[in-house]
Scaffold this motif. Sequence first.
Motif, short mmCIF file in Angstrom:
data_model
loop_
_atom_site.label_atom_id
_atom_site.label_comp_id
_atom_site.label_asym_id
_atom_site.label_seq_id
_atom_site.Cartn_x
_atom_site.Cartn_y
_atom_site.Cartn_z
N UNK A 191 17.45 -4.78 -1.42
CA UNK A 191 17.29 -4.58 0.03
C UNK A 191 15.87 -4.14 0.38
N UNK A 192 15.32 -3.28 -0.45
CA UNK A 192 13.95 -2.83 -0.22
C UNK A 192 13.24 -2.80 -1.57
N UNK A 193 11.97 -3.13 -1.57
CA UNK A 193 11.20 -3.17 -2.83
C UNK A 193 9.91 -2.38 -2.65
N UNK A 194 9.57 -1.56 -3.65
CA UNK A 194 8.20 -1.02 -3.68
C UNK A 194 7.56 -1.45 -5.00
N UNK A 195 6.37 -1.99 -4.90
CA UNK A 195 5.61 -2.38 -6.09
C UNK A 195 4.44 -1.42 -6.23
N UNK A 196 4.33 -0.80 -7.38
CA UNK A 196 3.24 0.16 -7.63
C UNK A 196 2.21 -0.46 -8.56
N UNK A 197 0.95 -0.17 -8.31
CA UNK A 197 -0.11 -0.64 -9.21
C UNK A 197 -1.27 0.33 -9.15
N UNK A 198 -1.82 0.60 -10.31
CA UNK A 198 -3.04 1.42 -10.35
C UNK A 198 -3.97 0.86 -11.42
N UNK A 199 -5.25 1.12 -11.22
CA UNK A 199 -6.24 0.71 -12.22
C UNK A 199 -6.88 -0.63 -11.92
N UNK A 200 -8.13 -0.75 -12.35
CA UNK A 200 -8.93 -1.96 -12.13
C UNK A 200 -8.31 -3.20 -12.76
N UNK A 201 -7.63 -3.00 -13.91
CA UNK A 201 -7.08 -4.17 -14.60
C UNK A 201 -5.92 -4.81 -13.85
N UNK A 202 -5.46 -4.17 -12.78
CA UNK A 202 -4.39 -4.76 -11.96
C UNK A 202 -4.93 -5.39 -10.67
N UNK A 203 -6.24 -5.18 -10.40
CA UNK A 203 -6.79 -5.57 -9.09
C UNK A 203 -6.62 -7.07 -8.80
N UNK A 204 -6.92 -7.92 -9.77
CA UNK A 204 -6.83 -9.36 -9.50
C UNK A 204 -5.37 -9.80 -9.31
N UNK A 223 7.18 -12.09 -3.77
CA UNK A 223 7.52 -10.99 -2.86
C UNK A 223 7.08 -11.30 -1.43
N UNK A 224 6.19 -12.27 -1.27
CA UNK A 224 5.78 -12.69 0.09
C UNK A 224 6.98 -13.20 0.88
N UNK A 225 8.02 -13.60 0.17
CA UNK A 225 9.24 -14.10 0.83
C UNK A 225 10.19 -12.97 1.22
N UNK A 226 9.96 -11.79 0.65
CA UNK A 226 10.93 -10.70 0.83
C UNK A 226 10.68 -9.97 2.15
N UNK A 227 11.77 -9.54 2.79
CA UNK A 227 11.62 -8.96 4.14
C UNK A 227 11.15 -7.52 4.16
N UNK A 228 11.32 -6.79 3.06
CA UNK A 228 11.02 -5.36 3.11
C UNK A 228 10.36 -4.91 1.81
N UNK A 229 9.15 -5.41 1.59
CA UNK A 229 8.40 -5.03 0.38
C UNK A 229 7.17 -4.22 0.76
N UNK A 230 6.98 -3.13 0.03
CA UNK A 230 5.79 -2.30 0.23
C UNK A 230 5.02 -2.24 -1.09
N UNK A 231 3.74 -2.57 -1.04
CA UNK A 231 2.86 -2.36 -2.19
C UNK A 231 2.25 -0.97 -2.04
N UNK A 232 2.36 -0.14 -3.05
CA UNK A 232 1.69 1.17 -3.02
C UNK A 232 0.70 1.15 -4.19
N UNK A 233 -0.58 1.13 -3.86
CA UNK A 233 -1.59 0.90 -4.90
C UNK A 233 -2.69 1.96 -4.80
N UNK A 234 -3.36 2.20 -5.91
CA UNK A 234 -4.52 3.09 -5.82
C UNK A 234 -5.76 2.26 -5.48
#
Length: 258
Positions: A191-204, A223-234
């Motif tokens: 129903x809801x998704x959060x994707x976490x990413x940190x660090x330069x090696x994840x930037x691309x 995830x562009x298709x998903x209605x309720x996704x939040x990316x939380x990134x550093x």
Amino acid sequence: MEIIVKDNVEGMSKSAARVVARTLNSKPDAVLGLATGSTPLGLYKELVRMHEQEGLDFSQVTTFNLDEYVGLTQKHTQSYHYFMYENLFKHVNIPNQNIYIPSGSTDNYEAFCKWYEQRIVECGGIDLQILGIGSDGHIAFNEPSSSLGSRTRIKTLAKQTIDDNARFFDSPEEVPVYAITMGVGTILEAHKIILLANGKNKADAVAAAIEGPMTSMITASALQLHRDTMFIVDRDAASSLDMLDYYEWIQDKMPNAP
Ligand code: F6R
């Protein structure tokens, strides 16, 4: 998609923990989808702190993990079973019978995968799915060219993932070649998704997932298709985003940004 940019990994972890806490406050018997790896470590630490110091209650929670290495027993120190108990389950009050992790040692993977999918549905679906992202853009172990409609199954790990994960093993040869993983289609039903990413090696990978075309070569782009996704990134993981200023402008105006 919502994009939250935090100054550092601590900010990312605390922000994600606030999303989890809000979910549990509004639905104490929520079903959580959980990830392993380095990225969610700070989140789990913060959830343990909230449980111990603020009474965050997990007594009605059910969890489903995304994946597990094939061939590692639950007691293997690099198994995702072991990881989850060490970093979260040992320290909070989720009933043991409510914890589901794909089996890396079943003798019938096909039947297990079917059962796993069924259990998710029987539990009402996943309310909040936590994801990391691989440097090759994978979510769970859906490596490049995985079907965007895929379900829980066995996948062969990409060379890049084996190299990335070799840091946890004594040598790259010891990293299992196969994993059992939820599919992209399974994840998109959360129903809801959060994707976490940190660090330069994840930037691309982060930039390709958010701003690139949707493609099975970067499974996080689904995830562009998903209605309720939040990316939380550093900030490091956000550093390849073309529209970073725009996302930050929106974030500033978000009334309930976590
Ligand atoms: C782990 C998982 C993987 C990781 C990804 C990033 O359960 O599903 O997709 O989220 O490989 O791993 P880390 O966080 O170690 O960089």
